[in-house]
Design a protein around this motif. Structure first.
Motif, short mmCIF file in Angstrom:
data_model
loop_
_atom_site.label_atom_id
_atom_site.label_comp_id
_atom_site.label_asym_id
_atom_site.label_seq_id
_atom_site.Cartn_x
_atom_site.Cartn_y
_atom_site.Cartn_z
N HIS A 136 0.63 -1.10 0.24
CA HIS A 136 -0.11 0.12 0.12
C HIS A 136 1.07 1.15 -0.17
O HIS A 136 1.64 1.46 0.93
CB HIS A 136 -1.03 0.28 1.30
CG HIS A 136 -2.25 -0.79 1.47
ND1 HIS A 136 -3.35 -1.43 0.70
CD2 HIS A 136 -1.75 -2.63 2.03
CE1 HIS A 136 -3.53 -2.20 1.35
NE2 HIS A 136 -2.97 -2.77 2.03
N ARG A 137 0.31 2.00 -0.27
CA ARG A 137 0.95 3.56 -0.74
C ARG A 137 0.50 4.43 0.44
O ARG A 137 -0.44 4.85 0.81
CB ARG A 137 0.85 4.55 -1.73
CG ARG A 137 1.47 5.12 -1.86
CD ARG A 137 1.72 6.67 -3.22
NE ARG A 137 2.35 5.48 -4.25
CZ ARG A 137 3.93 6.12 -4.51
NH1 ARG A 137 4.09 6.64 -4.70
NH2 ARG A 137 4.36 5.02 -5.85
N ARG A 138 1.14 4.69 1.79
CA ARG A 138 0.75 5.69 2.88
C ARG A 138 1.02 6.67 3.14
O ARG A 138 2.73 6.57 3.01
CB ARG A 138 0.59 4.20 3.56
CG ARG A 138 -0.31 3.31 3.38
CD ARG A 138 -1.59 3.19 3.86
NE ARG A 138 -1.91 3.97 5.06
CZ ARG A 138 -1.99 2.86 6.46
NH1 ARG A 138 -2.82 1.55 6.66
NH2 ARG A 138 -3.33 3.32 7.64
N PRO A 139 0.49 7.16 3.76
CA PRO A 139 1.80 8.91 4.50
C PRO A 139 2.21 8.47 5.37
O PRO A 139 1.29 7.52 7.03
CB PRO A 139 0.32 9.69 4.02
CG PRO A 139 -0.76 9.25 4.08
CD PRO A 139 -0.63 7.95 3.88
N LEU A 140 3.58 8.99 5.52
CA LEU A 140 3.96 9.15 6.69
C LEU A 140 4.12 10.01 8.06
O LEU A 140 3.61 10.97 7.17
CB LEU A 140 5.26 8.66 6.41
CG LEU A 140 6.14 7.33 5.89
CD1 LEU A 140 7.61 7.66 5.12
CD2 LEU A 140 6.00 6.36 6.13
N ALA A 141 4.91 10.05 9.08
CA ALA A 141 3.97 10.97 10.01
C ALA A 141 4.54 12.88 9.07
O ALA A 141 4.07 13.15 9.91
CB ALA A 141 4.54 10.58 10.83
N ASP A 142 5.15 12.49 8.54
CA ASP A 142 6.10 13.31 7.70
C ASP A 142 5.91 14.07 6.35
O ASP A 142 5.97 15.45 6.15
CB ASP A 142 7.65 13.50 7.80
CG ASP A 142 7.92 12.93 7.16
OD1 ASP A 142 7.53 11.18 6.31
OD2 ASP A 142 9.51 12.64 6.74
N GLY A 143 4.51 13.37 6.18
CA GLY A 143 4.22 13.85 4.86
C GLY A 143 3.94 12.92 3.81
O GLY A 143 3.81 12.96 2.86
N THR A 144 5.66 12.43 4.25
CA THR A 144 6.26 11.31 2.90
C THR A 144 5.48 10.60 2.39
O THR A 144 4.59 9.76 2.93
CB THR A 144 7.47 11.17 3.56
OG1 THR A 144 7.90 12.23 3.77
CG2 THR A 144 8.04 9.91 2.58
N LEU A 145 5.07 10.46 0.51
CA LEU A 145 3.83 9.28 0.40
C LEU A 145 5.30 8.02 0.59
O LEU A 145 6.43 8.33 -0.14
CB LEU A 145 3.77 9.48 -0.34
CG LEU A 145 2.43 10.16 -0.05
CD1 LEU A 145 1.41 10.20 -1.73
CD2 LEU A 145 1.36 9.21 0.16
N ALA A 146 4.77 6.66 1.23
CA ALA A 146 5.43 5.83 0.30
C ALA A 146 4.81 4.39 0.72
O ALA A 146 3.57 4.03 0.60
CB ALA A 146 7.01 5.28 1.75
N TRP A 147 5.50 3.78 0.26
CA TRP A 147 5.11 2.03 -0.12
C TRP A 147 5.48 1.31 0.97
O TRP A 147 5.91 1.47 1.77
CB TRP A 147 6.20 1.19 -1.24
CG TRP A 147 5.49 1.78 -2.41
CD1 TRP A 147 5.78 2.08 -3.62
CD2 TRP A 147 3.99 1.81 -3.22
NE1 TRP A 147 5.56 3.15 -4.92
CE2 TRP A 147 3.92 1.97 -4.53
CE3 TRP A 147 2.78 0.90 -3.03
CZ2 TRP A 147 2.87 2.21 -5.45
CZ3 TRP A 147 1.68 1.21 -4.38
CH2 TRP A 147 1.64 1.53 -5.08
N THR A 148 4.71 0.63 1.92
CA THR A 148 4.28 -0.83 3.32
C THR A 148 3.86 -1.85 3.11
O THR A 148 2.70 -1.58 1.82
CB THR A 148 4.14 0.65 3.81
OG1 THR A 148 4.96 -0.53 5.57
CG2 THR A 148 3.45 0.47 4.34
N TYR A 149 4.12 -2.41 3.56
CA TYR A 149 3.74 -4.23 3.20
C TYR A 149 2.60 -3.91 4.47
O TYR A 149 3.34 -4.15 5.65
CB TYR A 149 4.76 -4.99 3.04
CG TYR A 149 5.39 -5.17 1.94
CD1 TYR A 149 5.37 -5.50 0.58
CD2 TYR A 149 6.57 -3.94 1.52
CE1 TYR A 149 5.32 -5.23 -0.35
CE2 TYR A 149 7.10 -4.24 0.45
CZ TYR A 149 6.46 -4.61 -0.31
OH TYR A 149 6.89 -4.94 -2.03
#
Length: 134
Positions: A80-93
């Motif tokens: 899934h592509r999700r926003p991190l706490a700092d606003g960066t969009l990143a893939w994660t499993y």
């Protein structure tokens, strides 16, 4: 290059980190909206109301496909592509809630390390003249 947030055995110093060979380390990050569970040899993050700690890497297309294979997408994990706490969009499993039923949460939501929590920042002072140095 795609940012990929990892939170378990892909982190630096963990058994599967070699799968990220050639990927640039972009720093430690946090992912909200997920909870981290201990499945024994590895953790699994699932959607929830928590905040988990991990690391961010820049991964090329072939590297992302290799990670999909390691993570057994779409059977064990889904990417899934999700926003991190700092606003960066990143893939994660992420897994699904039924996969972690009855499992314990990972302490401090940080696999393989224990964060240090301080009530106040550490005050760093310059050494007196003539002390310290290179």
């Amino acid at each position: 290059m795609d940012p990929v947030f990892v939170y378990g055995t892909l982190k630096r110093g963990q058994v599967n980190h070699h799968w990220l060979r050639g990927a640039a380390f972009l720093g430690r990050r946090r992912l909200g909206g997920a909870c981290l569970y201990d499945l024994g040899p590895y953790p699994m993050a699932v959607p929830g109301d928590g905040l988990i700690h991990g690391e961010l890497f820049a991964v090329d297309g072939p590297g992302l496909l290799r990670l999909d294979g390691l993570e057994d997408v779409p059977l064990l994990y889904q990417r899934h592509r999700r926003p991190l706490a700092d606003g960066t969009l990143a893939w994660t499993y992420l897994g699904q809630a039924p996969q972690v039923a009855g499992r314990a949460l990972v302490p401090f939501a940080d696999w393989g390390s224990t964060p240090v929590f301080l009530s106040e920042p550490i005050a760093h002072q310059d050494p007196p003249d003539g002390v310290g140095g290179g």
